[in-house]
Motif scaffolding. Sequence first.
Motif: not given
Length: 265
Positions: A126-136
């Motif tokens: 139904m929905g999705v959230q992706i959080t990516i963190s760090g030294k990108l």
Amino acid sequence: MSAVKNVIKDNYNMMLLKDYLREAIKDAGFSHAEISKTPVGTRVALHVTRPGIVIGRKGSGIRTLTEKLATDFGLKNPQISVVEIEKPELAPSVMCNRMASHLERGTAFRRATMWTLKQIMEGGAMGVQITISGKLRGDRSAFEKHTQGILPRAGHHAEIIVDEDIAHVKTAMGLIGIRIRIARKEKLIPEFEMRVEKEEKSKKGKQAPEEKIKVEEIEVEGAKVEVVKVQGKEDTAKSESERIALEAKKMEKIETLEEEEAKLK
């Protein structure tokens, strides 16, 4: 030892056990483990995408895993059952591990994020959230959030229908954290239904239901191991590493926002 310390110790041991299982049967697509104590022993249900890898040849994988759980983690008479995940795209832990593997292979984080979003939404979320963190992208730490569909963030619905998991991956730039939250439609109880939907459900109910789940019992040194498989499911990849290699080729066709902006210029 007080009751509070016992609870803390048990939770800590469960955390160590799940971390071990995540690494030990990573290639089998490990999602989560359900552990329950019974009078006979400890029942451990492993939810994976490929049960055959966990079982191993002639039950060697199950045998090794059982010995490890008994000796290193102190589980009394562990009884392992393997359950195949019907929709891996809706399992946050599986998708976290797949995305982490793509980043380890050197895939751009935005390309990997867009691919993961696409796979989850096509899987029926139904929905999705992706959080990516760090030294990108440099020496400074940063984070990005990518959302698609409908995802309750608070309240009763968020507690019921939203599943989430976190994974960490080491890259050349540094440590990167991945957090995926998935809202599942089937967990949402509708408050009302349209008349057309009721008629469609009644028609489907009259039809003979198809058997999708098959339960098998395999004997390993006199002990029976329960394996729950999903029938009618086809996958060309034999393991998670093969699947990731196949996905890496498909991901090359996806254009990131930076590439689209470069074309417009």
